[in-house]
Design an enzyme around this catalytic site. Structure first.
Site, PDB file in Angstrom:
ATOM      1  N   LYS A  72       0.917  -1.167   0.107  1.00 21.77           N
ATOM      2  CA  LYS A  72      -0.043   0.069  -0.018  1.00 21.77           C
ATOM      3  C   LYS A  72       0.875   1.277   0.079  1.00 21.77           C
ATOM      4  O   LYS A  72       2.081   1.051   0.314  1.00 21.77           O
ATOM      5  CB  LYS A  72      -0.991   0.029   1.281  1.00 21.77           C
ATOM      6  CG  LYS A  72      -1.660  -1.108   1.459  1.00 21.77           C
ATOM      7  CD  LYS A  72      -2.959  -1.369   1.014  1.00 21.77           C
ATOM      8  CE  LYS A  72      -3.497  -2.717   1.118  1.00 21.77           C
ATOM      9  NZ  LYS A  72      -4.558  -2.930   0.513  1.00 21.77           N
ATOM     10  N   HIS A 100      -6.852 -13.549  -6.552  1.00 20.84           N
ATOM     11  CA  HIS A 100      -7.813 -12.647  -5.629  1.00 20.84           C
ATOM     12  C   HIS A 100      -9.284 -12.646  -6.130  1.00 20.84           C
ATOM     13  O   HIS A 100      -9.464 -12.692  -7.502  1.00 20.84           O
ATOM     14  CB  HIS A 100      -7.250 -11.233  -5.966  1.00 20.84           C
ATOM     15  CG  HIS A 100      -7.911 -10.190  -4.938  1.00 20.84           C
ATOM     16  ND1 HIS A 100      -9.121  -9.623  -5.076  1.00 20.84           N
ATOM     17  CD2 HIS A 100      -7.354  -9.675  -3.692  1.00 20.84           C
ATOM     18  CE1 HIS A 100      -9.235  -8.847  -3.971  1.00 20.84           C
ATOM     19  NE2 HIS A 100      -8.184  -9.152  -3.143  1.00 20.84           N
TER      20      HIS A 100
END
EC number: 4.1.1.39
Length: 455
Positions: free
Chosen positions: A166, A285
């Site tokens: 991130k 994912h």
């Protein structure tokens, strides 16, 4: 009278067959049906069976050219849902001949393609599917599976640790690679591209792949451990996706990644085949899953999407945390975690498993716990998921007050402490916080993490 009996007829005459004995080769489905007021459950269940197999709304002349008995779906059992008025579980059996071999895409087009917009139903949810051995055997399944992955990585006897880099959007490739290096150097096994990192103007895929490969080779050299970064190969076309996977293979990295629901099952199966042929692990994912599985009375349960992924192919898949920021009931989650990992899973309604599923030695998939978890959750995660899992701490690594590498150290120390305590016979559920506190005495990085995120 000449010709055939035209006109609209009740579905339940043809498609509701309570005496039917299911075959070993049938695909079985459990639907949660909410009929419109005034529609009897048998008619609603039969309508589902008809619309998702051979039926259409009126009798057609060409029905006479097929053997309906051989090809029709059958609603063979209906039961009320406890505690819900006007909801039923309808069990439908589909003959295997209705499906193309090795195509999850075709399986879903048939079973959930048209029927969910059906007027006689207020809502419809596919709760579970029983995939017969004969159909499982037409799929390659996960590129490698749990055992092969452990052997490739040389990591045994503990869950694997990951971290999503991130901020997920806006970093340059060089800075992104730097964050990857710090996390891996600190002690994580994997770092991860976020699901929406593909190839945007601020960071093109090729640059990212290059700097991430550099980061993981450097971390590998310094730690003596094998490291990985999930390079997201998801793209706008299948050709571009494979191009990215090829480049990853040329760099010699161990693993790539795909968003299987937004990318689609056809693309996913192609990538999975490429990965097996070329020795790449495949991380999956589940972006978009909540669009499909969040409503309790409409859509598809995630356990169906998980089974479909095991057929289509993936070595890791995100499957909720039981403890973090996203919802998921413990028993239900453990039910589909077992469906991902185990070779044989018994029917168990308390865990949401409607059918006994035999995977006939199709490789297993590692469940990934990710989303809002931090060091205090480690004992619970170790206990709930066991060794065959990947625990992913994004903010729980990068949010460490001293930086990324100390954040990674804190997680690794916490994990090793939990695994050791478990192996010594201690109870993680009751002594978890105690174990973390003890470990933080000799790890300043863990102590700092314990301060930031309270128990």
């Amino acid at each position: 009278s000449v010709g055939f009996k035209a006109g609209v007829k009740d579905y339940k005459l043809t498609y509701y067959t309570p005496d039917y004995k299911t075959k070993d080769t049938d695909i079985l489905a459990a639907f949660r049906v909410t009929p419109q007021p005034g529609v009897p459950p048998e008619e609603a269940g039969a309508a589902v069976a008809a619309e998702s197999s051979t039926g259409t709304w009126t009798t057609v002349w060409t029905d006479g050219l097929t053997s309906l008995d051989r090809y029709k779906g059958r609603c063979y059992h209906i039961e009320p849902v406890a505690g819900e008025e006007s909801q039923f579980i309808a069990y439908v059996a589909y003959p295997l001949d209705l499906f193309e071999e090795g195509s999850v895409t075709n399986m879903f087009t048939s079973i959930v393609g048209n029927v969910f917009g059906f007027k006689a139903l207020r809502a419809l949810r596919l709760e579970d599917l029983r995939i017969p051995n004969a159909y499982v055997k037409t799929f390659q399944g996960p590129p490698h599976g749990i055992q092969v992955e452990r052997d490739k990585l040389n990591k045994y006897g503990r869950p694997l640790l990951g971290c999503t880099i991130k901020p997920k959007l806006g970093l340059s490739a060089k800075n992104y690679g730097r964050a990857v290096y710090e996390c891996l150097r600190g002690g994580l096994d994997f770092t991860k591209d976020d699901e929406n990192v593909n190839s945007q103007p601020f960071m093109r895929w090729r640059d990212r792949f290059l700097f991430c490969a550099e980061a993981l080779y450097k971390a590998q050299a310094e730690t003596g451990e094998i490291k990985g970064h999930y390079l997201n190969a998801t793209a706008g076309t299948c050709e571009e996706m494979i191009k990215r996977a090829v480049f990853a293979r040329e760099l010699g990295v161990p693993i790539v990644m795909h968003d299987y629901l937004t990318g689609g099952f056809t693309a996913n199966t192609s990538l999975s085949h490429y990965c097996r042929d070329n020795g790449l692990l495949l991380h999956i994912h589940r972006a978009m899953h909540a669009v499909i599985d969040r409503q309790k009375n409409h859509g598809m349960h995630f356990r169906v999407l998980a089974k479909a992924l095991r057929l289509s192919g993936g070595d890791h898949i995100h499957s909720g945390t039981v403890v973090g920021k996203l919802e998921g009931e413990r028993e239900i989650t453990l039910g589909f975690v077992d469906l991902l990992r185990d070779d044989f899973v018994e029917k168990d309604r308390s865990r949401g498993i409607y059918f006994t599923q035999d995977w006939v030695s199709l490789p297993g998939v590692l469940p990934v716990a990710s989303g809002g978890i931090h060091v205090w959750h480690m004992p619970a995660l170790t206990e709930i998921f066991g060794d065959d899992s990947v625990l992913q701490f994004g903010g729980g690594t990068l949010g460490h007050p001293w930086g990324n590498a100390p954040g990674a150290v804190a997680n690794r120390v916490a994990l090793e402490a939990c695994v050791q305590a478990r192996n010594e016979g201690r109870d993680l559920a009751s002594e978890g916080n105690q174990i973390i506190r003890e470990a933080s005495k000799w790890s300043p990085e863990l102590a700092a993490a314990c301060e930031v995120w309270k128990e």
